[in-house]
Every structure is written in C-alpha cells, then in structure tokens.
Design a protein around this motif. Structure first.
Motif, PDB file in Angstrom:
ATOM      1  N   TRP A  85       0.249 -73.807  67.877  1.00 21.59           N
ATOM      2  CA  TRP A  85       1.404 -73.936  68.942  1.00 21.59           C
ATOM      3  C   TRP A  85       1.896 -73.213  70.165  1.00 21.59           C
ATOM      4  O   TRP A  85       2.027 -73.475  71.016  1.00 21.59           O
TER       5      TRP A  85
ATOM      6  N   ASN B 218       3.527 -70.343  61.840  1.00 20.08           N
ATOM      7  CA  ASN B 218       2.534 -71.677  62.139  1.00 20.08           C
ATOM      8  C   ASN B 218       2.284 -72.813  61.000  1.00 20.08           C
ATOM      9  O   ASN B 218       1.186 -72.172  60.241  1.00 20.08           O
ATOM     10  N   THR B 219       2.497 -73.389  61.613  1.00 14.64           N
ATOM     11  CA  THR B 219       2.467 -74.493  60.326  1.00 14.64           C
ATOM     12  C   THR B 219       1.287 -75.130  59.809  1.00 14.64           C
ATOM     13  O   THR B 219       0.477 -75.251  59.082  1.00 14.64           O
ATOM     14  N   ILE B 220       0.257 -75.004  60.888  1.00 17.23           N
ATOM     15  CA  ILE B 220      -0.921 -75.439  60.655  1.00 17.23           C
ATOM     16  C   ILE B 220      -1.545 -74.901  60.150  1.00 17.23           C
ATOM     17  O   ILE B 220      -2.447 -75.400  59.126  1.00 17.23           O
TER      18      ILE B 220
ATOM     19  N   ASN C  17       4.711 -72.745  54.513  1.00 19.30           N
ATOM     20  CA  ASN C  17       3.532 -74.034  54.779  1.00 19.30           C
ATOM     21  C   ASN C  17       2.136 -72.980  54.093  1.00 19.30           C
ATOM     22  O   ASN C  17       1.521 -71.984  54.446  1.00 19.30           O
TER      23      ASN C  17
ATOM     24  N   THR D  79      -1.325 -73.442  52.701  1.00 19.28           N
ATOM     25  CA  THR D  79      -2.865 -74.280  53.257  1.00 19.28           C
ATOM     26  C   THR D  79      -4.075 -73.561  52.605  1.00 19.28           C
ATOM     27  O   THR D  79      -3.960 -72.555  51.675  1.00 19.28           O
TER      28      THR D  79
ATOM     29  N   GLY E 210      -3.819 -81.874  55.227  1.00 17.15           N
ATOM     30  CA  GLY E 210      -3.833 -80.735  56.350  1.00 17.15           C
ATOM     31  C   GLY E 210      -4.082 -81.493  57.691  1.00 17.15           C
ATOM     32  O   GLY E 210      -4.059 -82.431  57.520  1.00 17.15           O
ATOM     33  N   HIS E 211      -3.363 -80.845  58.668  1.00 13.36           N
ATOM     34  CA  HIS E 211      -3.090 -80.797  60.027  1.00 13.36           C
ATOM     35  C   HIS E 211      -4.940 -81.403  60.590  1.00 13.36           C
ATOM     36  O   HIS E 211      -5.265 -81.327  59.461  1.00 13.36           O
TER      37      HIS E 211
ATOM     38  N   SER F 267      -6.220 -80.976  63.181  1.00 11.15           N
ATOM     39  CA  SER F 267      -7.127 -80.405  63.840  1.00 11.15           C
ATOM     40  C   SER F 267      -8.344 -79.063  62.491  1.00 11.15           C
ATOM     41  O   SER F 267      -9.274 -78.757  63.186  1.00 11.15           O
TER      42      SER F 267
ATOM     43  N   ARG G 194      -2.370 -79.025  52.974  1.00 11.03           N
ATOM     44  CA  ARG G 194      -0.936 -78.211  53.142  1.00 11.03           C
ATOM     45  C   ARG G 194      -0.014 -78.903  52.788  1.00 11.03           C
ATOM     46  O   ARG G 194       0.978 -80.121  52.442  1.00 11.03           O
TER      47      ARG G 194
ATOM     48  N   SER H 209       3.938 -78.016  52.636  1.00 10.78           N
ATOM     49  CA  SER H 209       5.585 -77.930  53.364  1.00 10.78           C
ATOM     50  C   SER H 209       6.316 -78.107  52.956  1.00 10.78           C
ATOM     51  O   SER H 209       6.969 -78.463  51.917  1.00 10.78           O
TER      52      SER H 209
END
Length: 360
Positions: free
Chosen positions: A102, A151-153, A297, A299, A325-326, A328, A333, A335
């Motif tokens: 982001w 950073n969520t990812i 988040n 991960t 997980g995302h 990418s 993950r 949340s």
C-alpha cells in the motif's frame, strides 16, 4: 444462528451489537417511517447521525481543535492521489517510507503529481520489518513524510512513529481506533472504514486545519479538502448509511470503555496467536520480525504449500473464514481487528495446535 469466525482482511468483522442495532433500526429509523438509507442527507435526523459520528471520533481519538474531521469516498486509494494533489506544492518533495504494497501504491500516485523521495524502505527484506527510525533519510525541500501505520499483507506495524521537523502523514486504514495515538503528531491521517471503523464506503480524513490554507485553487472541486471542510462533508450526498454504521461502531467502542480498553484486548488477541506460532518449533513461521509484528494482521506460513491448502480447507470446515494470505505473498493471515472476539483467537490457536500435532 452460528456466527463464523471472521478473520477477513477487509471488509471485515463488525461488532455483533452494532449489526443487531442496525437490524432493529433498518426499516424505521427514529420513528421517521424510513430507513437511514432513505433519509435526505439534508434532514435533521441525518444531520444528527453525521455530527454524532464526528463528535464520537473526536472524543475517542482525542482529536484536538487544531484538526478537522472529513468524511469522503473513494477509500484510501483515492487518498494516495488527494494527499499529493493538495499538499505537494511546487518546489517541494514528497517523502515516503516503503513498508509494503500500500505504501508502494501511495508512492506511485504521488509520482504522477510531483517530485518524490524514498526516505526509507524494507523492500529488500521482503517487508519483514519496519525501518528503524534512525534510518529515515529525508530529502531537501521536504513537503511531508508519508507512512503506512499497519501493513495488512505483510503483517507489520509501526510501534513508534517518526518525530521529525516535517509534516507527518499516515495511512491508518487498518489500525485506526485499535490503539491510542497522539493525533497532534500528525498533519493528516486517513483511513478507509472497512477494518475497524465500519463497512466499506466512507473514508475518514483527519487534517490539521492550517494545511487547508495553502491548498491550490485549481484542483477539481471534489478532490480539494477545502470542499469537505467548508461544507461539513455535505457538499454532495455523502455515504449516509456507511456514516450511520460508523457512528454505531464508535458508540460500541465508547461503551467498551474507549480505545485504551480496545488496545489492551487487541494485544491479548495477538499474543494468543503469536505465542502459538512461536511455540510451534518452526511448524508455523511468522513473516514479520518480532519488533515489527502487527497486532491487527498475524501472517505466517506452514512447511509447504500442500500443508497450507489442507490447513485452510480444514479451517474453513471448522468455521474459520478469511485465513488465506494475500495472493501476492501466500501463506496464511489472521486479521484480528477490533470486532474479532478474543474467543475467536483462542479457538484458532487451539485448531492450529491440533493441526500441528496431526501433521508434525
């Protein structure tokens, strides 16, 4: 009705009492014979909802009178453009700290507006940590320093903010209202609502009022912060239902005892999951380094992709939603935003330990 264990990254869990209250009021809000969605945004009834949301947010976050609260649309992604359009003046340089996808997107948009500089980055380490404060190198002629607070990812979070003689701007979309923050330190904070504030549809901007005085006049009306500040965010029809839901969520936070209580609970939830990961002897591997771990988040990865698929499939059967997980980065993950109950984290940790015992 059995509720899912909702670990979605966003849109995410909403407090059950908020959903029940919205359900009760859906068809007849305050004896108007109409839903909030049907009210005129110029009506007395909606005006009370709108202003109550602002008042509660100011109270809960201890927002000083030096800052204005704006309700916009377009999510944080629109703010990636609006921030430099309004605040990156000719001859100045926008500084960005890269800590994930982001912040990269925010930088990409700023480059279209004017001159930029990467003041620090953890990209070379696959965003496993937040750069040390002493590694932030500002450019000359700095307009502002932009950070992404959580950073969520990648599952990293700033636990200490830069204290530098420049305007600090933060995308707090995924951790606003989750912990106490000194708003006075920030020139501007923005956040999409769909993590801790409410449903998607409204974006909150908290801006220091003196910044409004130097915004260029040539900007399109709807991309100028002054448009929203001068009209109490009612220049055009705002996302009325999303703001109504925001007000209910803020009431819920207030009833819980405020942000200090929410912060304590969030740390307890995160500790449950990180303890499970750390005690797994490598079966679950955290992505984020300890000093940068997110309380929002969590991960982690499993030993291989096949085990990950099995884990996610079994988790879904047990009622755990949103753990992939995302795309990418893969892996898993969880949340654990404000509305995710402690019991959900305890149940997930129990499942993780049980799964490990079967596949170790």
């Amino acid at each position: 009705m059995k509720r899912a264990y909702n670990f979605n990254a966003g849109p995410s869990a909403l407090p059950l009492p908020v959903l029940q209250r919205a359900q009760e009021e859906l068809l007849n809000f305050q004896n108007t014979g109409m839903s909030v969605m049907e009210l005129s945004h110029r009506s007395k009834e909606y005006d009370e909802v709108h202003n109550k949301a602002k008042q509660l947010l100011r109270k809960l976050m201890n927002i000083p009178d030096t800052h204005d609260i704006l309700f916009l649309q377009g999510g944080a992604s629109l703010q990636f453009s609006m921030v430099p359009m309004n605040l990156l003046h000719e001859g100045k340089v926008a500084n960005y700290v890269l800590t994930g996808a982001w912040s990269e997107k925010a930088l990409k948009e700023a480059k279209k507006i004017g001159e930029t500089h990467v003041a620090a980055s953890s990209k070379e380490a696959n965003y496993t940590h937040i750069p040390a404060l002493e590694h932030i190198q500002l450019s000359e002629r700095t307009a502002y320093l932009h950070i992404t607070s959580n950073n969520t990812i990648f599952g990293t979070q700033w636990h200490e903010f830069p204290d530098l003689p420049v305007d600090l701007i933060a995308d707090m979309s995924s951790d606003i209202l989750s912990r106490e923050v000194d708003v006075k330190k920030f020139a501007l904070i923005y956040a999409g609502a769909q993590k801790n504030l409410g449903p998607s549809g409204v974006t909150v901007v908290i801006i220091r009022k003196d910044l409004l005085e130097n915004i260029p006049d040539h900007l399109p009306t709807m991309l100028n912060y002054n448009t929203y500040s001068s009209s109490n965010s009612l220049y055009n029809t705002p996302p009325t239902f999303a703001i109504y839901m925001l007000s209910l969520v803020l009431e819920w936070v207030d009833e819980q005892g405020g942000i200090s209580i929410i912060e304590k609970r969030n740390k307890e939830k995160a500790d449950i999951l990180y303890r499970c990961i750390d005690e797994s002897k490598g079966f679950y591997s955290p992505h984020a380094e300890k000093g940068s771990r997110s309380f929002m988040n969590v991960t982690f990865t499993l030993p291989n992709d096949e085990l990950t698929k099995t884990f996610l499939a079994e988790a879904k059967e047990r009622g755990f939603v949103g753990l992939a997980g995302h795309r990418s980065v893969g892996g898993c993950r969880a949340s654990i935003y404000n509305a995710v109950p402690l019991e959900a984290c305890e149940a997930l940790a129990d499942f993780m330990r049980e799964f490990q015992q079967r596949f170790i």
